[in-house]
Design an enzyme around this catalytic site. Structure first.
Site, PDB file in Angstrom:
ATOM      1  N   HIS A 198     -13.530  25.097   6.237  1.00 55.58           N
ATOM      2  CA  HIS A 198     -12.278  24.446   5.818  1.00 55.58           C
ATOM      3  C   HIS A 198     -11.873  24.905   4.413  1.00 55.58           C
ATOM      4  CE1 HIS A 198     -11.856  21.527   9.111  1.00 55.58           C
ATOM      5  NE2 HIS A 198     -13.179  21.554   9.148  1.00 55.58           N
ATOM      6  N   SER A 223       0.856  -1.190   0.000  1.00 49.16           N
ATOM      7  CA  SER A 223       0.000   0.000   0.000  1.00 49.16           C
ATOM      8  C   SER A 223       0.892   1.240   0.000  1.00 49.16           C
ATOM      9  CB  SER A 223      -0.924  -0.022   1.215  1.00 49.16           C
ATOM     10  OG  SER A 223      -0.159  -0.079   2.384  1.00 49.16           O
ATOM     11  N   CYS A 269     -11.423  26.071  11.573  1.00 49.21           N
ATOM     12  CA  CYS A 269     -12.440  25.306  12.296  1.00 49.21           C
ATOM     13  C   CYS A 269     -12.154  25.295  13.803  1.00 49.21           C
ATOM     14  CB  CYS A 269     -12.543  23.911  11.700  1.00 49.21           C
ATOM     15  SG  CYS A 269     -14.185  23.224  11.930  1.00 49.21           S
ATOM     16  N   LEU A 270     -11.676  24.187  14.352  1.00 41.17           N
ATOM     17  CA  LEU A 270     -11.317  24.201  15.767  1.00 41.17           C
ATOM     18  C   LEU A 270     -10.285  25.304  16.034  1.00 41.17           C
ATOM     19  CD1 LEU A 270     -11.597  22.872  18.539  1.00 41.17           C
ATOM     20  CD2 LEU A 270      -9.750  21.318  17.908  1.00 41.17           C
ATOM     21  N   GLY A 271      -9.467  25.591  15.051  1.00 41.31           N
ATOM     22  CA  GLY A 271      -8.482  26.679  15.172  1.00 41.31           C
ATOM     23  C   GLY A 271      -9.165  28.024  15.398  1.00 41.31           C
ATOM     24  N   GLU A 280      -9.104  24.811   3.065  1.00 40.31           N
ATOM     25  CA  GLU A 280      -8.077  23.936   2.460  1.00 40.31           C
ATOM     26  C   GLU A 280      -8.649  23.001   1.397  1.00 40.31           C
ATOM     27  OE1 GLU A 280      -9.134  23.821   5.614  1.00 40.31           O
ATOM     28  OE2 GLU A 280      -9.180  21.783   6.433  1.00 40.31           O
TER      29      GLU A 280
HETATM   30  N1  GLN Z   1     -14.636  19.860  17.233  1.00 41.33           N
HETATM   31  C1  GLN Z   1     -15.119  21.074  16.644  1.00 41.33           C
HETATM   32  C2  GLN Z   1     -16.584  20.970  16.264  1.00 41.33           C
HETATM   33  O1  GLN Z   1     -17.109  19.888  16.114  1.00 41.33           O
HETATM   34  C3  GLN Z   1     -14.285  21.468  15.436  1.00 41.33           C
HETATM   35  C4  GLN Z   1     -14.388  20.520  14.295  1.00 41.33           C
HETATM   36  C5  GLN Z   1     -13.297  20.696  13.261  1.00 41.33           C
HETATM   37  O2  GLN Z   1     -12.274  21.317  13.516  1.00 41.33           O
HETATM   38  N2  GLN Z   1     -13.458  20.131  12.104  1.00 41.33           N
HETATM   39  O3  GLN Z   1     -17.221  21.950  16.100  1.00 41.33           O
END
Ligand code: GLN
Length: 533
Positions: free
Chosen positions: A508, A13, A382-384, A510
């Site tokens: 996101h 793989s 996002c979480l950032g 990216e």
């Molecule tokens: N855990 C966070 C949420 O669910 C961020 C998710 C993420 O970074 N994709 O909102």
């Protein structure tokens, strides 16, 4: 008539089947054909959405909100094809469909079997992609390695496909490893022979072999592979290690792989034009003017695939700024242990990616505080973004215990929390806020400067949101809410003034970056980093 190309993998793989498939699609597209790609995944999960990134790598999100294999990211980055929920099918989905049908009574009286019912459902899914995309050529990448138990039904469906679509409309490409054995100073073809034998046993005769190799293959070696594997010599394609994955289409083009495929299908098409790709992507990437240091502070740092699209988007930004980006992967738990100064000193930019669960959170928040106070260009994803809000609430607004209810359900200052509609969700699979949503950009903000548009659309994958109860307070202390999903008044972009580049987004970006069209949030981050330098 739609043409179908099946791509299988042999020997080991991680040979880069996804990149090979995307590159083949690219050279066919460059001949004026409309292409699309599909990934068949042998695992039993319905989708990778509930898997740990360490198990699976990144979960790639499509416009229509499907959580899919990361290879779909390569497909979108290399070609113009847009991926949908139809472009990735797993064993879990296939069985799910067949079993639901059986329960409904659709097969009343019959015994349900792998052949023809499971293979039939696999073929239906392939035909659906052809129908939805209206592509001239559909490339189907079969996950796993030939010889695995799990991928057998997919291979069997690929074999049968010739009967459905016609001999002339189906082509099989096998990607294999031709290892170099150092002590013997020899290139070995045996693993390839065996892998092709296994394919033949299940009735698939490959038309083209793509040989991954670290050494150049001599004519003799190609001849030997051709003879033993029953593949024409010019269809033994060499795929050496290259500096950048974006060189692979050029490597294939040089060996006229596009021509070999077109002539198999009896297709005539315009001459290829990969010059733009060569000039605007590969050459710029390989001739950087200076180097910038970017820290990616995350918790899945040990696995390259976990933040695949983010690393690629950084590369695209490097291409557009013509700089070399040194990516420093920093474990957020190390920041908790050693403090941000020690690990982040000398960085020209800091990026904090998305994630789930409390591990490493405090380290991310500290890293963001460091970027804020030291005016280091920062991008939060996002979480950032959620961590950027927590840092600001704690560090600037005096809410010392500000938190997300994901990590501290009873916190007094839940600056990040669940919407009502998410509070009753019981099933974890496929229930987040997923896929593309529009976002209104506030004029005269950094976001407006970056996007140069006032209405954008970006892809989401999260459950938690900024808590509007805190908007006034944070705004009064200087946080700018520069992007809003108007229909529900949700905060999508936050930024800070008096800082060279501090921006964080709930979505996101990216996923939409391409090598020849870097996402502006990334290219402006790298530009700010290069300016700082
Ligand atoms: N855990 C966070 C949420 O669910 C961020 C998710 C993420 O970074 N994709 O909102």
């Amino acid at each position: 008539m739609t043409k179908y190309v099946f791509v299988t993998g042999g020997v080991i793989s991680s040979l880069g089947k996804g990149i090979a498939s995307a590159s083949i699609a690219k050279i066919l597209e460059s001949r004026g054909l409309k292409v699309t790609l599909m990934k068949l995944d042998p695992y039993i999960n319905v989708d990778p959405g509930t898997m740990n990134p360490y198990q699976h790598g990144e979960v790639y999100v499509t416009e229509d909100g499907a959580e899919t294999d990361l290879d779909l990211g390569h497909y979108e980055r290399f070609t113009k094809a847009s991926m949908t929920k139809f472009n990735n099918a797993t064993t879990g989905q296939v069985y799910n469909t067949v079993i639901s049908r059986e329960r409904r009574g659709d097969y009343l009286g019959k015994t349900i079997q792998v052949i023809p019912h499971i293979t039939g459902e696999i073929k239906n899914r392939i035909k659906k992609v052809a129908e939805v995309s209206q592509a001239d050529v559909v490339l189907i990448e079969i996950g796993g390695t030939v010889g695995d138990i799990e991928s057998l039904p997919f291979l069997e469906a690929a074999r049968q496909f010739k009967l459905d679509a016609g001999e002339k409309n189906v082509l099989y490409i096998h990607l294999t490893l031709v290892p170099y054995i150092k002590v013997a100073d020899e290139i070995k073809t045996k693993p390839t022979q065996h892998s092709v034998q296994t394919l033949r046993q299940i009735g698939i005769l490959p038309d083209i072999l793509i040989c991954r190799t670290e050494k150049q293959l001599s004519d003799d070696v190609k001849e030997k592979i051709s003879l033993f594997c029953n593949v024409r010599k010019e269809a033994v394609i060499e795929s050496p290690d290259v500096e950048s994955i974006y060189q692979v289409p050029l490597v294939f083009k040089e060996q006229i792989l596009d021509e070999i495929i077109l002539s198999h299908f009896g297709l005539i098409s315009k001459a290829s034009n990969l010059q733009d790709w060569q000039k605007n992507v590969v050459e710029r990437l390989l001739s950087p003017k200076k180097t910038v240091q970017v820290a990616v502070v995350g918790k899945y740092i040990g696995l390259q695939d976990a933040y695949k699209s983010i690393y690629e988007a950084i590369t695209h930004a490097a291409i557009s700024n013509q700089v070399k980006v040194q990516v420093n992967k920093i474990d957020s738990e190390d920041i908790e242990k050693h403090g941000p100064e020690k690990l982040l000193k000398g960085m020209d930019a800091i990026l904090v990616p998305g994630g789930f669960g409390g591990r490493g959170i405090e380290g991310k928040i500290k890293a963001i505080g460091f970027a804020r106070k030291n005016k280091i260009p920062f991008l939060g994803l996002c979480l950032g973004m959620q961590c950027a809000v927590m840092d600001f609430a704690r560090g600037v607004c005096g809410l010392k215990d500000a938190n997300s209810t994901e990590f501290k359900p009873k916190t007094k200052n839940p600056v990040i929390s669940l919407l009502l509609e998410q509070q009753d969700v019981k099933d974890l699979g496929g229930t987040m806020r997923l896929g593309a949503y529009p976002c209104k950009v506030k004029p005269r903000t950094l976001a407006a400067k970056v996007y140069k548009q006032n209405l954008i659309s970006e892809r989401h994958r999260h459950r938690y949101e900024f808590n509007n109860k805190f908007r006034k307070l944070l705004e009064s202390k200087g946080m700018v809410f520069s992007g809003i999903y108007q229909k529900k008044d949700l905060v999508e972009i936050v930024e800070l003034k008096n800082h060279p580049y501090f921006i964080a987004v709930q979505f996101h970006p990216e996923f939409k970056s391409k090598p020849d069209a870097a996402h502006p949030l990334f290219s402006e981050l790298i530009r700010a980093a290069a300016e700082k330098k």
